[in-house]
Write an enzyme that holds these catalytic residues in place. Structure first.
Site, mmCIF file in Angstrom:
data_model
loop_
_atom_site.group_PDB
_atom_site.id
_atom_site.type_symbol
_atom_site.label_atom_id
_atom_site.label_comp_id
_atom_site.label_asym_id
_atom_site.label_seq_id
_atom_site.Cartn_x
_atom_site.Cartn_y
_atom_site.Cartn_z
ATOM 1 N N HIS A 82 -14.677 7.166 3.675
ATOM 2 C CA HIS A 82 -13.429 6.390 3.655
ATOM 3 C C HIS A 82 -12.294 7.132 4.349
ATOM 4 O O HIS A 82 -11.607 6.599 5.214
ATOM 5 C CB HIS A 82 -13.067 6.059 2.194
ATOM 6 C CG HIS A 82 -11.616 5.808 1.982
ATOM 7 N ND1 HIS A 82 -10.752 6.777 1.510
ATOM 8 C CD2 HIS A 82 -10.854 4.712 2.237
ATOM 9 C CE1 HIS A 82 -9.526 6.279 1.458
ATOM 10 N NE2 HIS A 82 -9.566 5.026 1.890
ATOM 11 N N HIS A 94 0.831 -1.201 0.000
ATOM 12 C CA HIS A 94 0.000 0.000 0.000
ATOM 13 C C HIS A 94 0.867 1.253 0.000
ATOM 14 O O HIS A 94 0.647 2.182 -0.768
ATOM 15 C CB HIS A 94 -0.945 0.006 1.203
ATOM 16 C CG HIS A 94 -1.969 1.090 1.119
ATOM 17 N ND1 HIS A 94 -1.737 2.359 1.595
ATOM 18 C CD2 HIS A 94 -3.203 1.108 0.570
ATOM 19 C CE1 HIS A 94 -2.816 3.093 1.348
ATOM 20 N NE2 HIS A 94 -3.715 2.365 0.724
ATOM 21 N N HIS A 151 -11.354 -1.491 4.380
ATOM 22 C CA HIS A 151 -11.435 -1.465 2.918
ATOM 23 C C HIS A 151 -12.345 -2.532 2.341
ATOM 24 O O HIS A 151 -12.859 -2.380 1.230
ATOM 25 C CB HIS A 151 -10.049 -1.476 2.278
ATOM 26 C CG HIS A 151 -9.633 -0.093 1.929
ATOM 27 N ND1 HIS A 151 -9.972 0.503 0.740
ATOM 28 C CD2 HIS A 151 -9.006 0.849 2.665
ATOM 29 C CE1 HIS A 151 -9.539 1.751 0.748
ATOM 30 N NE2 HIS A 151 -8.952 1.990 1.909
ATOM 31 N N HIS A 160 -10.242 6.472 8.129
ATOM 32 C CA HIS A 160 -8.782 6.407 8.279
ATOM 33 C C HIS A 160 -8.349 7.333 9.415
ATOM 34 O O HIS A 160 -7.603 6.941 10.311
ATOM 35 C CB HIS A 160 -8.086 6.852 6.987
ATOM 36 C CG HIS A 160 -7.872 5.746 5.996
ATOM 37 N ND1 HIS A 160 -6.876 4.819 6.116
ATOM 38 C CD2 HIS A 160 -8.530 5.429 4.852
ATOM 39 C CE1 HIS A 160 -6.913 3.969 5.096
ATOM 40 N NE2 HIS A 160 -7.919 4.323 4.305
ATOM 41 N N PHE A 169 -1.291 7.175 4.762
ATOM 42 C CA PHE A 169 -1.232 6.147 3.720
ATOM 43 C C PHE A 169 0.027 5.277 3.769
ATOM 44 O O PHE A 169 0.000 4.116 3.408
ATOM 45 C CB PHE A 169 -1.343 6.781 2.331
ATOM 46 C CG PHE A 169 -2.759 7.032 1.888
ATOM 47 C CD1 PHE A 169 -3.822 6.307 2.405
ATOM 48 C CD2 PHE A 169 -3.028 7.995 0.925
ATOM 49 C CE1 PHE A 169 -5.127 6.536 1.981
ATOM 50 C CE2 PHE A 169 -4.329 8.236 0.491
ATOM 51 C CZ PHE A 169 -5.378 7.504 1.026
HETATM 52 CU CU1 C2O Z 1 -5.359 3.026 -0.117
HETATM 53 CU CU2 C2O Z 1 -8.029 3.721 2.277
HETATM 54 O O1 C2O Z 1 -6.467 3.648 1.319
#
Ligand code: C2O
Length: 587
Positions: free
Chosen positions: A335, A184, A368, A339, A355
């Site tokens: 989303h 990621h 996710h 996070h 990230f």
């Molecule tokens: Cu690639 Cu929610 O992040």
């Protein structure tokens, strides 16, 4: 949205599907009906992508590929910029081709692009000279992804065992837990070059590859876990944060002894704290409002702001596009909020809130899985409307992952369009947000005319260090039902300039006369922009589009010539600049 007939066309081209046999709530999409929606499903073979799956053997080994862009330079073919969503800053000048998988040997943790200081993070994967073009294997048994809060002890014992085994793999095994987390990081932290241009970095967020890329990422993660516990039906649990029953951090991730535990989380947000989809560290939400807010936010992202493909998926991103052309509704909204909500209460927000580190929290994959599930649900809500971009620039974009056998594989967006074809399904749960079309705080026309705000043309560009209120002209008003079906009225906020290393958020309200509006559960709320930071700072210019058609109806302002738009900074406003605002009509 009264009655809903969801049509899930499936593309299982090879085999009969066998459902997993363990007892569980109904999950058969083919025949299932719930109180709120009906799934109208054909389990026959249709190929939505128009692509032929030749065979299912991953047998073609290719050498590291030629740079497609260089090949195409010889062939010609001009890029036609047809989308309003491509701001000039992000538009490649000559040729466009789909982005191609990165050259792993050129992965560079390197330097911070803004400060030129070395970065203290290294997330480059092991390299391999053998890359296989991945073919989806036949689906013999469907994997079942349960809602975390319903999955039960036995299921979690299996999941924990799988994660523990993944953590115990040798550190240089590409399937090892940290290596997977780094996958990621590498695709988001401006670590890879775009094919053919060493200066342009690859970023799969904030663009139309957000859903497909993460679908592949979870796909292989799940298969690795399944292989480690020798269970080919293993499916990841999803964190059902769009349903009040799931609006708390799943307990199993919080127990200290569990392999699912992670210490780098906001300690104020452990259970029983209610998940806040409007979250921004700097502007707390009224606790009593969190659940109604969450439901309206989901409705807004999935329905109001999900009418046009690019508004749901994100903006076009091809070879030559600069990072972050524009995030879709869910990506920039719920989303991003989740996070930030899970990550530590520090500016950089590790692990989930940044990230580069987010994959180090096992909760990421359940977060996710829910985002991925929302993609499937959104497709079902489309009925006969298009669900996918027809552009080969989207369908043929490819990425690299290590599969469950530690084999480096090249995968394409086109193979992600149907989760059943990829061999997994989601537990069917209620969608309470779907009934949640918000009502207006105040129903009143001519709000804009009497507001005394300045016209947009005289205000931008502007720094968002305070609430900004402007009048925006509507080129068309009093549109007929037919016109509205043909064209969505969209508020375009463009030239949003932000630094990628900072968490930022602003909310957008229409015709709200409050000095500092903050009611998300009312029709005046149009949407937000928010960004998960990463470590490599770079100034980007991005664009968002917010659906106005339904909102204008709800505010009773369809005959107005202007609207009053309020931009309300919630985090990092002093580092956000807005270039301009306008209304467009997109068919
Ligand atoms: Cu690639 Cu929610 O992040």
């Amino acid at each position: 949205m009264a009655s809903l007939a969801l049509s899930f066309s499936t593309t299982t081209s090879t085999t009969t599907t066998t459902r997993p046999s363990q007892p569980k709530p109904s999950h058969n999409f083919c025949t299932h009906a719930t109180r709120h929606h009906r799934f109208n499903v054909s389990c026959k073979t249709t190929n939505s992508s128009g692509q032929n799956q030749k065979d299912n053997q991953n047998s073609e080994i290719s050498q590291p590929k030629l740079e497609r862009r260089n090949l195409l330079l010889g062939i010609g073919g001009l890029y036609g910029a047809t989308s309003n969503f491509l701001v000039s800053d992000a538009t490649p000048t000559a040729l466009a081709t789909p982005i191609t998988s990165p050259d792993l040997s050129k992965c560079a943790t390197g330097t911070n692009l803004n400060t030129q200081q070395p970065l203290d993070v290294n997330c480059c994967p092991p390299t391999s000279t053998q890359i296989i073009d991945y073919k989806l294997p036949p689906v013999n048994k469907m994997r079942f992804r349960p809602a975390a809060h319903l999955a039960g002890k036995e299921y979690f014992a299996k999941f924990e065992k799988a994660i523990a085994l993944m953590k115990a793999l040798p550190p240089d095994d590409p399937r090892n837990f940290m290596q997977q987390a780094n996958v990621h990081c590498a695709y988001c932290n401006l670590t890879y070059q775009q094919t053919g241009d060493p200066k342009l970095k690859l970023q799969i967020h904030n663009c139309w590859h957000f859903y497909p890329w993460h679908r592949w990422y979870l796909y292989f993660y799940e298969r690795i876990l399944g292989k480690l516990i020798d269970d080919p039906t293993f499916g990841l649990p999803f964190w059902n944060w769009d349903n009040p029953d799931g609006m708390v951090m799943p307990q199993e991730f919080v127990r200290k002894e569990s392999p699912l535990f992670n210490g780098r989380r906001n300690q104020q947000h452990l259970p029983p704290a209610v998940t806040d989809l409007a979250y921004s560290a700097q502007s707390p939400t009224n606790p009593k409002k969190i659940i109604p807010n969450n439901l309206t936010i989901m409705y807004s992202e999935m329905v109001r702001n999900g009418s046009k493909l690019e508004d749901f998926y994100g903006a076009k991103y091809v070879t030559g596009t600069k990072p972050d052309p524009g995030p879709g509704s869910v990506e920039r909204g719920s989303h991003t909020a989740m996070h930030g909500w899970v990550g530590e209460a520090t500016p950089s927000g590790e692990d989930m809130g940044n990230f580069y580190s987010t994959g180090r929290d096992p909760l990421f994959y359940s977060h996710h899985a829910n985002v991925d599930r929302l993609w499937t649900i959104w497709r079902g809500l489309r009925e006969s409307k298009p669900k996918d971009f027809p552009d080969s620039d989207w369908l043929n974009a490819d990425f690299l992952f290590y599969d469950e056998n530690a084999q480096l594989v090249r995968v394409k967006v086109v193979d992600t369009l149907d989760n059943e074809k990829m061999g997994y399904i989601y537990q069917d749960v209620d969608l309470p947000w779907l009934k949640n079309r918000p009502i207006a705080r105040v129903k009143k026309s001519k709000v804009a005319a009497s507001s005394g705000a300045q016209p947009a043309e005289t205000v931008f560009p502007v720094k968002l260090d305070k609430v900004v209120k402007v009048l925006v002209n509507r080129p068309k008003k009093s549109r007929s039902k037919k016109d509205k079906e043909k064209e969505e009225e969209l508020l375009v906020i463009e030239g949003i300039e932000v630094d990628t290393a900072t968490f930022v958020k602003f909310d957008v309200f229409v015709n709200d006369e409050d000095d500092k509006p903050d009611e998300f559960d009312k029709a005046e709320y149009a949407g937000c922009y928010s960004q998960v930071p990463h470590k490599n700072s770079m100034t980007v210019k991005t664009t968002i589009r917010l659906g106005l058609t339904e909102l204008m109806e709800d505010l009773d302002a369809e005959d107005d010539e202007k609207i009053l738009v309020s931009l309300v900074p919630k985090a990092g406003g002093e580092v956000i600049t807005i270039g301009g605002i306008k209304i467009i009509y997109a068919s």
